[in-house]
Design a protein around this motif. Structure first.
Motif, short mmCIF file in Angstrom:
data_model
loop_
_atom_site.label_atom_id
_atom_site.label_comp_id
_atom_site.label_asym_id
_atom_site.label_seq_id
_atom_site.Cartn_x
_atom_site.Cartn_y
_atom_site.Cartn_z
N PHE A 5 12.11 19.28 -5.13
CA PHE A 5 10.80 19.24 -4.48
C PHE A 5 10.27 17.82 -4.46
O PHE A 5 9.78 17.34 -3.43
CB PHE A 5 9.81 20.17 -5.19
N ALA A 6 10.35 17.14 -5.61
CA ALA A 6 9.83 15.76 -5.70
C ALA A 6 10.57 14.84 -4.74
O ALA A 6 9.94 14.01 -4.06
CB ALA A 6 9.95 15.26 -7.13
N ALA A 7 11.88 14.97 -4.65
CA ALA A 7 12.66 14.12 -3.73
C ALA A 7 12.24 14.36 -2.28
O ALA A 7 12.05 13.42 -1.50
CB ALA A 7 14.15 14.38 -3.91
N GLY A 8 12.09 15.62 -1.91
CA GLY A 8 11.67 15.94 -0.56
C GLY A 8 10.26 15.46 -0.27
O GLY A 8 9.96 14.94 0.81
N PHE A 9 9.37 15.62 -1.25
CA PHE A 9 7.98 15.20 -1.09
C PHE A 9 7.89 13.70 -0.90
O PHE A 9 7.14 13.21 -0.04
CB PHE A 9 7.17 15.66 -2.32
N VAL A 10 8.66 12.94 -1.68
CA VAL A 10 8.67 11.48 -1.54
C VAL A 10 9.23 11.07 -0.17
O VAL A 10 8.68 10.18 0.49
CB VAL A 10 9.49 10.82 -2.69
N ALA A 11 10.29 11.73 0.27
CA ALA A 11 10.88 11.39 1.57
C ALA A 11 9.90 11.67 2.71
O ALA A 11 9.71 10.85 3.61
CB ALA A 11 12.18 12.17 1.78
N ALA A 12 9.25 12.83 2.67
CA ALA A 12 8.30 13.18 3.73
C ALA A 12 7.08 12.27 3.68
O ALA A 12 6.57 11.85 4.73
CB ALA A 12 7.88 14.64 3.60
N THR A 13 6.61 11.94 2.49
CA THR A 13 5.48 11.03 2.34
C THR A 13 5.81 9.68 2.94
O THR A 13 5.02 9.10 3.70
CB THR A 13 5.09 10.87 0.86
N SER A 14 6.98 9.17 2.62
CA SER A 14 7.41 7.87 3.16
C SER A 14 7.52 7.90 4.68
O SER A 14 7.14 6.94 5.36
CB SER A 14 8.75 7.46 2.54
N ALA A 15 8.00 9.01 5.21
CA ALA A 15 8.10 9.15 6.67
C ALA A 15 6.72 9.16 7.32
O ALA A 15 6.52 8.56 8.38
CB ALA A 15 8.88 10.41 7.03
N LEU A 16 5.76 9.84 6.70
CA LEU A 16 4.40 9.86 7.24
C LEU A 16 3.76 8.47 7.18
O LEU A 16 3.06 8.05 8.11
CB LEU A 16 3.54 10.88 6.50
N LEU A 57 0.82 -1.22 0.00
CA LEU A 57 0.00 0.00 0.00
C LEU A 57 0.86 1.26 0.00
O LEU A 57 0.66 2.14 -0.86
CB LEU A 57 -0.98 -0.01 1.17
N PRO A 58 1.80 1.41 0.94
CA PRO A 58 2.63 2.63 0.89
C PRO A 58 3.47 2.75 -0.38
O PRO A 58 3.60 3.84 -0.93
CB PRO A 58 3.52 2.51 2.13
N VAL A 59 4.02 1.64 -0.84
CA VAL A 59 4.84 1.67 -2.06
C VAL A 59 3.98 2.08 -3.25
O VAL A 59 4.39 2.89 -4.10
CB VAL A 59 5.53 0.31 -2.29
N THR A 60 2.77 1.56 -3.32
CA THR A 60 1.85 1.91 -4.41
C THR A 60 1.49 3.39 -4.36
O THR A 60 1.47 4.07 -5.39
CB THR A 60 0.57 1.05 -4.33
N PHE A 61 1.22 3.91 -3.17
CA PHE A 61 0.87 5.33 -3.04
C PHE A 61 2.03 6.19 -3.55
O PHE A 61 1.81 7.10 -4.36
CB PHE A 61 0.56 5.68 -1.58
N VAL A 62 3.24 5.90 -3.11
CA VAL A 62 4.40 6.71 -3.52
C VAL A 62 4.63 6.60 -5.02
O VAL A 62 4.86 7.61 -5.70
CB VAL A 62 5.66 6.33 -2.71
N GLY A 63 4.56 5.38 -5.56
CA GLY A 63 4.75 5.20 -7.01
C GLY A 63 3.71 5.94 -7.83
O GLY A 63 4.03 6.62 -8.81
N ALA A 64 2.44 5.83 -7.42
CA ALA A 64 1.37 6.53 -8.13
C ALA A 64 1.49 8.04 -7.96
O ALA A 64 1.18 8.80 -8.89
CB ALA A 64 0.01 6.04 -7.63
N MET A 65 1.95 8.47 -6.79
CA MET A 65 2.15 9.90 -6.55
C MET A 65 3.22 10.43 -7.51
O MET A 65 3.06 11.52 -8.09
CB MET A 65 2.56 10.13 -5.10
N LEU A 66 4.29 9.68 -7.70
CA LEU A 66 5.34 10.10 -8.65
C LEU A 66 4.79 10.15 -10.07
O LEU A 66 5.07 11.09 -10.82
CB LEU A 66 6.53 9.15 -8.56
#
Length: 193
Positions: free
Chosen positions: A146-157, A68-77
Motif C-alpha cells: 500500500f505504501a509503495a503504491g501510495f508513494v508512486a501515485a502521490t509522486s505522479a500527482l 517541495l514534492p520530495v519533502t511532501f513524500v518524505g514527510a508522508m512516509l
C-alpha cells in the motif's frame, strides 16, 4: 471576461473532480499495491492536495521546485510510520481538509515564501496525510505494498500538477491560480462537512 478553450477545458476538468470530495476515503476495502495506487486518485482530499503541491512547486524558483514534492513524500512516509506505530493526532481529518484549503490558497496567490517556510508547511501537510493512512495500515494484508503504491501515485500527482503549471502557455497562467481557488473552495467544504 471571455474564457479561452484551454481555460474552459481546465475548469471543466476541475469541476468534475469536486464530487469526489464527498467520498473522502473510498478504496480501503482492498489491501496492497493496487489500493495504494488508486487511493490518492479516488480520495478527493488527497487528489486535490497532492496535485496542488505540484502546482505550487511549479510556481517556485530554483531548488524549491523539486524540494517541495520530495519533502511532501518524505514527510508522508514519516507520518505513515508514525501512524503505523499508533501515533495519532486529534482532528486529523480536519488537518487534512485544512491542507487542501491552505495549498489551494498558496497556489491561487502564487505565494513564494522563503524556502524554509514552504518546506515546513509542505512537510506538515505530508505528515498528516501519511499519518491518516499509517493508522489504517495495521489492518491491511500488505502495508508495504500500500505504501509503495501510495508513494508512486502521490509522486505522479505532484508531477501532473507541476507539468500543467510549468507548460501552460503564459497567456493561460490563470488556469493554475483558478485550480488553486477550486482546491481552496473544496477545502472549505471539507472543513464545513
Amino acid at each position: 471576461m471571455r474564457l479561452t478553450p484551454c481555460v474552459r477545458l481546465s475548469l471543466g476538468a476541475a469541476l468534475c473532480v469536486l464530487p469526489v470530495v464527498a467520498f473522502a476515503h473510498p478504496g480501503h476495502d482492498e489491501s496492497g499495491l493496487i489500493s495504494g495506487l488508486t487511493h490518492p486518485l479516488i480520495g478527493g482530499d488527497h487528489l486535490l492536495a497532492m496535485f496542488a503541491v505540484g502546482l505550487w512547486a511549479a510556481q517556485q524558483k530554483r531548488q524549491a521546485r523539486w524540494l517541495l514534492p520530495v519533502t511532501f513524500v518524505g514527510a508522508m512516509l514519516l507520518g505513515g510510520l508514525l501512524g503505523f506505530d499508533g501515533v495519532a493526532m486529534p482532528y486529523l481529518e480536519s488537518a487534512i481538509a485544512a491542507s487542501v484549503l491552505a495549498l489551494g490558497l498558496l497556489v491561487a496567490a502564487a505565494a513564494c515564501p522563503p524556502v524554509t517556510v514552504s518546506l515546513v508547511m509542505t512537510g506538515l501537510f505530508g505528515l498528516v496525510h501519511g499519518m491518516a493512512h499509517g493508522l489504517e495500515l495495521p489492518a491491511m494484508n500488505s502495508p508495504a505494498g500500500f505504501a509503495a503504491g501510495f508513494v508512486a501515485a502521490t509522486s505522479a500527482l505532484h508531477a501532473a500538477g507541476y507539468a500543467l503549471a510549468r507548460w501552460t502557455p503564459l497567456a493561460e497562467a490563470a488556469i493554475t491560480r483558478t485550480l488553486g481557488m477550486i482546491s481552496a473552495g473544496a477545502g472549505v467544504l471539507m472543513l464545513a462537512g
